[in-house]
Design an enzyme around this catalytic site. Structure first.
Site, PDB file in Angstrom:
ATOM      1  CD  GLU A 139     -28.627  93.339  89.070  1.00 40.16           C
ATOM      2  OE1 GLU A 139     -27.414  93.197  89.305  1.00 40.16           O
ATOM      3  OE2 GLU A 139     -29.113  94.379  88.602  1.00 40.16           O
ATOM      4  CG  HIS A 140     -28.969  87.938  91.891  1.00 41.73           C
ATOM      5  ND1 HIS A 140     -28.480  87.594  93.122  1.00 41.73           N
ATOM      6  CD2 HIS A 140     -29.688  89.067  92.083  1.00 41.73           C
ATOM      7  CE1 HIS A 140     -28.909  88.471  94.027  1.00 41.73           C
ATOM      8  NE2 HIS A 140     -29.635  89.382  93.422  1.00 41.73           N
ATOM      9  CB  THR A 141     -26.134  86.571  85.398  1.00 42.36           C
ATOM     10  OG1 THR A 141     -25.896  87.977  85.380  1.00 42.36           O
ATOM     11  CG2 THR A 141     -27.555  86.309  84.961  1.00 42.36           C
ATOM     12  N   GLY A 199     -25.651 101.295 100.902  1.00 45.99           N
ATOM     13  CA  GLY A 199     -26.878 100.485 100.984  1.00 45.99           C
ATOM     14  C   GLY A 199     -27.857 100.752  99.848  1.00 45.99           C
ATOM     15  N   GLY A 220     -27.218  99.902  96.735  1.00 45.01           N
ATOM     16  CA  GLY A 220     -26.981  98.936  95.654  1.00 45.01           C
ATOM     17  C   GLY A 220     -26.054  99.491  94.587  1.00 45.01           C
ATOM     18  CB  SER A 275     -20.533 102.258  98.803  1.00 38.73           C
ATOM     19  OG  SER A 275     -21.219 101.440  99.719  1.00 38.73           O
ATOM     20  CG  ASP A 311     -20.874  94.596  92.781  1.00 40.25           C
ATOM     21  OD1 ASP A 311     -21.586  94.494  91.771  1.00 40.25           O
ATOM     22  OD2 ASP A 311     -21.276  94.314  93.929  1.00 40.25           O
TER      23      ASP A 311
HETATM   24  C1  GLA Z   1     -24.317  92.289  94.430  1.00 44.38           C
HETATM   25  C2  GLA Z   1     -23.064  91.427  94.260  1.00 44.38           C
HETATM   26  C3  GLA Z   1     -22.741  91.209  92.788  1.00 44.38           C
HETATM   27  C4  GLA Z   1     -23.960  90.710  92.016  1.00 44.38           C
HETATM   28  C5  GLA Z   1     -25.193  91.568  92.331  1.00 44.38           C
HETATM   29  C6  GLA Z   1     -26.455  90.997  91.730  1.00 44.38           C
HETATM   30  O1  GLA Z   1     -24.073  93.580  93.965  1.00 44.38           O
HETATM   31  O2  GLA Z   1     -21.970  92.026  94.891  1.00 44.38           O
HETATM   32  O3  GLA Z   1     -21.666  90.324  92.647  1.00 44.38           O
HETATM   33  O4  GLA Z   1     -24.201  89.366  92.280  1.00 44.38           O
HETATM   34  O5  GLA Z   1     -25.401  91.715  93.723  1.00 44.38           O
HETATM   35  O6  GLA Z   1     -26.384  91.002  90.356  1.00 44.38           O
END
Ligand code: GLA
Length: 382
Positions: free
Chosen positions: A32-34, A119, A121, A124, A169
């Site tokens: 995540e957030h990588t 919303g 996560g 969408s 995503d």
């Molecule tokens: C959101 C962003 C993704 C990703 C995640 C965290 O979904 O759109 O690119 O950074 O947060 O992993």
């Protein structure tokens, strides 16, 4: 069901039958957030999706109806700009990217809707961007390659929605494969599909129902903090391009150069990249328990070091920690609300839902939602 609805609303509104395309939402098992740090992620497309019906019109306008919002939106193809907070922004964002790349988008009519909770996560917005991009490409025979479609959809989010998101995503929505997760290297975009068939377990998402209004600005802020760490490290080694190139040793050597906050953000990302690599080996060896432990490790880092969790998410993850039938649990996506992802023994799903509902309700006064998801193919024609 949604497909039939779109077909009939389209017929009623525009008097013809549309071309129908869809693009799924995504989960992320770990990493995540990588993505915007040039690192690794492990997402998958799911059985919740956005469906778009489209046909050309003779004008120079995009005329759109949203089933879920029960709203119309029309824009002129030769002059438009983002409308903050409005769903039309995502569609215009994709059109703008196509135009900029030289694809002549002509007048079109569109009806869209889906079953991806907004919303939560589950991306969408990425699913909408990818479905719209694919639909336009099919309708006007642009034959846009998948990689470019992914990039245009991501750029739409940057330029029109104002979120400096990574590529996970959109990549997952387009490249998803039934019963597989994707391990993606977000720098090279090399990827591998890993089979994930769980005979005895379910992937259960638990939705806190929390939607944090500051999530977008906090997201962009995290990106800047990571960048600060990279800039400090470049003074020691100019070859470092992203946190992907750093290890804890390099980080220790710049500790005095950066704030505690920046240090913690970088530490989390470096460790999370390691976790994704280990987790994929564990998956290869069918070691689901080991995999689940990595999920808990990921949550711990997201909560304490990266600080993108919230009380509700922490509560849900803590709740499962001592339950032998839950292998792993962590917050998923950008954070500050949305869902946790859990790997749970199938037969225990109903009782777990009940227990969590009672405990969560009495602590937060809100009923969480539950989604058991399966892994599906990515963007395509319906
Ligand atoms: C959101 C962003 C993704 C990703 C995640 C965290 O979904 O759109 O690119 O950074 O947060 O992993």
């Amino acid at each position: 069901m949604i497909t039939e609805k779109i077909r009939s609303v389209f017929l009623q509104t525009f008097g013809e039958s549309p071309l129908l395309c869809h693009s799924p939402g995504r989960i992320n098992l770990i990493g995540e957030h990588t993505d915007y740090n040039g690192g690794y992620v492990m997402p998958a497309a799911i059985d919740k999706k956005m469906v778009v019906g489209i046909a050309s019109n003779d004008g120079n306008q995009g005329r759109i109806h949203s089933i879920d919002f029960d709203e119309d939106f029309t824009f002129d193809l030769s002059s438009f700009s983002p409308k903050k907070g409005h769903w039309g922004t995502y569609i215009m964002g994709v059109v703008a990217q196509f135009q900029q790349a030289g694809y002549p988008v002509k007048g079109f009519d569109m009806v869209f809707g889906g079953d991806i909770p907004v919303g939560a996560g589950l991306s969408s917005s990425a699913a909408l961007e990818c479905a719209v991009g694919f639909a336009l490409s099919e309708l006007f025979h642009f034959e846009i390659p998948q990689r470019s479609l992914i990039h245009y959809a991501q750029k739409a989010e940057h330029v029109f929605a104002g979120v400096q998101c990574g590529i996970m995503d959109q990549f997952a929505s387009v490249m998803g494969k039934k019963d597989h997760v994707i391990r993606l290297d977000c720098r090279s975009l090399d990827y591998r599909h890993f089979p994930l068939v769980l005979p005895h377990h379910s992937i259960l998402l638990i939705d806190t129902q929390v939607k944090h209004s500051l999530a977008d600005s906090a997201y962009n802020q995290r990106r800047l903090e990571c960048q600060e760490g990279v800039i400090a490290a470049q003074k020691i080694n100019p070859e470092i391009q992203s946190l992907r190139d750093m290890d804890l040793g390099i980080l220790a050597s710049i500790q005095h150069e950066v704030s505690d906050i920046v240090f913690n953000r970088c530490k989390y990302i470096i460790e999370e990249n390691e976790r994704v690599l280990t987790a994929s080996t564990l998956l290869d060896n069918n070691d689901l328990e080991g995999f689940g432990e990595k999920m808990y490790g990921s949550h711990e880092g997201l909560s304490k070091l990266y600080e993108v969790s919230c009380d509700e998410l922490d509560f849900l993850v803590d709740f499962t920690k001592d339950l032998p039938y839950v292998l792993g649990s962590r917050m998923m996506g950008g954070g500050f609300g949305g869902c946790t992802i859990n790997i749970v023994e199938k037969e225990n799903v109903p009782s777990l839902q009940q227990e969590i509902e009672t405990a969560f309700e009495s602590k937060f006064g809100v009923n969480p939602k539950f989604y058991e998801v399966s892994l599906e193919d990515g963007t395509g024609l319906v």
